[in-house]
Design an enzyme around this catalytic site. Structure first.
Site, PDB file in Angstrom:
ATOM      1  N   SER A   1      -7.137 -12.765  -2.502  1.00  0.00           N
ATOM      2  CA  SER A   1      -6.338 -12.970  -3.710  1.00  0.00           C
ATOM      3  C   SER A   1      -7.199 -12.732  -4.944  1.00  0.00           C
ATOM      4  O   SER A   1      -8.288 -13.303  -5.076  1.00  0.00           O
ATOM      5  CB  SER A   1      -5.786 -14.393  -3.761  1.00  0.00           C
ATOM      6  OG  SER A   1      -4.837 -14.593  -2.760  1.00  0.00           O
TER       7      SER A   1
ATOM      8  N   HIS B   1      -3.168 -16.012  -9.055  1.00  0.00           N
ATOM      9  CA  HIS B   1      -2.226 -17.135  -8.927  1.00  0.00           C
ATOM     10  C   HIS B   1      -3.015 -18.408  -9.144  1.00  0.00           C
ATOM     11  O   HIS B   1      -4.244 -18.420  -9.064  1.00  0.00           O
ATOM     12  CB  HIS B   1      -1.522 -17.149  -7.564  1.00  0.00           C
ATOM     13  CG  HIS B   1      -2.462 -17.285  -6.400  1.00  0.00           C
ATOM     14  ND1 HIS B   1      -3.111 -18.469  -6.088  1.00  0.00           N
ATOM     15  CD2 HIS B   1      -2.879 -16.380  -5.486  1.00  0.00           C
ATOM     16  CE1 HIS B   1      -3.872 -18.285  -5.007  1.00  0.00           C
ATOM     17  NE2 HIS B   1      -3.752 -17.026  -4.636  1.00  0.00           N
TER      18      HIS B   1
ATOM     19  N   ASP C   1      -5.103   1.867   4.191  1.00  0.00           N
ATOM     20  CA  ASP C   1      -6.458   2.276   4.550  1.00  0.00           C
ATOM     21  C   ASP C   1      -6.777   1.888   5.987  1.00  0.00           C
ATOM     22  O   ASP C   1      -6.731   0.704   6.336  1.00  0.00           O
ATOM     23  CB  ASP C   1      -7.462   1.620   3.599  1.00  0.00           C
ATOM     24  CG  ASP C   1      -8.817   2.280   3.636  1.00  0.00           C
ATOM     25  OD1 ASP C   1      -9.507   2.145   4.673  1.00  0.00           O
ATOM     26  OD2 ASP C   1      -9.186   2.941   2.658  1.00  0.00           O
TER      27      ASP C   1
END
Length: 403
Positions: free
Chosen positions: A366, A228, A351
């Site tokens: 990110s 992003h 996980d």
């Protein structure tokens, strides 16, 4: 006669109850599925996440030869629901396999803006009352100041110096809004509490933070990260890039995410280890030129978006030091919507190690690569604030073809 009428009434109601959802599904797929796809072997084209939507083979001419488009590397396919009901006609473009090196390594980003970004406004209390010269001149939060009094502005200091030296005279201002350049005139004022001239705005010229590298393309010596764009924290606007760089980072602390409170990775910037130069800050990520090379890079083929499917996958991310690890996730949902190019997948962390240490997805992750069936399918982009075990991901294809 009455029984016949009742039978036909029941039949018509039953048919109506079937056709309404059918046409609804056709309309949904027509609206959400893209018009253009890329792929390797076009004879194997299918949409993995939509098994009920099937692609017809190319139509044949009366002579029995296959009809192709004017371009030899594209084909026209008809998508049909259950292989029967037409949905839409799409173009499939043959593309060579793209090999990328998934990274998952943390990086520090330092970015300077092209112009200065208006991030806030505050009225001035003058001897004549409350006033805001910038607002009166038509400036808004999110505008990018380019020149003041005929001089280019690159920093907060430039703005302050030009305004202070104006002597209260009207000055010309050029600015950019939604990509369009505009001009206005404003008159700096003095507040009754001081002698410095001001125009009633707060501006920002740079930003810094931690993110994750998604991939390196060693064939072009380029990189991509974040999944992003870098946006201003106050305005939410994409920050206009003038220059920037990425440096090595060592993760040394974790703030665990909780519902309603995003966590974060914390680390030390190694400013003497320059990894690359930023060349673009876009909605789909940050991109740039590499300053380092690998002798034997670990590369994977990039998945085309129609190859991504719901189910088990892994993310490659770093939660300690600078060595990435693989962690298990599930891709819960896939979206082809063009309105949200960074929110193509909803992913869920499964996980136990990652959940224990981070609580799920946290700031700084990110850009973490998403890997499925031996292919790079995308990157982590956002976390669900109220449920940090879930978040969004972007298709790798969206990042690659927008860079």
């Amino acid at each position: 006669m009455g029984k016949c009428k009742k039978f036909f009434h029941i039949l018509s109601v039953s048919l109506l109850s079937l056709t309404i959802p059918l046409f609804g599904a056709i309309g949904y797929f027509d609206h959400t599925l893209p018009d253009l796809y890329r792929g390797g072997d076009l004879s194997l084209f299918s949409i993995a996440s939509q098994p009920y939507v099937q692609a017809d083979e190319l139509p044949t001419s009366a002579a029995g030869t296959q009809v192709s488009s004017a371009r030899s590397n594209t084909e026209i396919r008809n998508l049909k629901l259950f292989g029967i009901f037409p949905v839409k006609t799409v173009t499939v473009q043959q593309t060579s396999t793209v090999m990328l090196a998934p990274c998952g390594t943390p990086f520090g980003i330092k970015m300077f803006t092209d112009g200065v970004l208006v991030v806030g406004m505050s009225n001035l209390e003058t001897d004549m009352g409350s006033a805001n010269p910038a607002k009166d001149a038509g400036l808004e939060i999110g505008d990018i100041l380019c020149t003041l009094d005929g001089q280019q502005v690159y920093s907060n200091e430039d703005v302050s110096r030009i305004i202070s030296n104006s002597g209260g005279k009207q000055i010309e201002c050029t600015y950019r809004r939604d990509g369009e350049y505009k001009t206005t005139f404003l008159t700096p004022l003095q507040s009754h509490a001081g002698t410095t001239y001001r125009i009633g705005i707060w501006v920002r010229d740079s930003t810094a933070g931690i993110g994750t590298l998604t991939y390196c393309d060693f064939s072009n010596q380029t990189f991509a990260g974040l999944g992003h764009g870098v946006c201003d924290v106050d305005t939410g606007e994409l920050m206009p890039l003038m220059s920037g760089e990425i440096v090595d980072v060592t993760i040394n602390d974790i703030v665990k995410g909780k519902p309603g409170t995003p966590g974060e990775l914390r680390g030390v910037f190694h400013e003497d280890t320059l990894l690359g130069e930023l060349t673009a800050n876009q909605e789909t990520g940050v991109f740039g030129k590499l300053f380092f090379d690998y002798t034997n890079p670990y590369e994977l083929p990039m998945a085309f978006r129609q190859e991504v499917k719901e189910g088990a996958a892994q993310i490659l991310t770093t939660i300690s030091g600078n060595t990435p690890q693989l962690f298990d996730i599930v891709i819960d949902k896939i979206s082809f919507s063009q309105n949200n190019p960074t929110k193509n997948m909803i992913i869920r962390i499964t996980d136990p190690v990652l959940l224990e240490k981070t609580g799920g997805i946290i700031q700084g992750m990110s850009g973490s690569p998403i890997i499925q069936d031996g292919k790079l399918v995308g990157a982590v982009t956002h976390v669900f604030v109220n449920d940090p075990t879930k978040g969004y991901g972007i298709f790798a294809e969206n990042m690659y073809y927008s860079s």
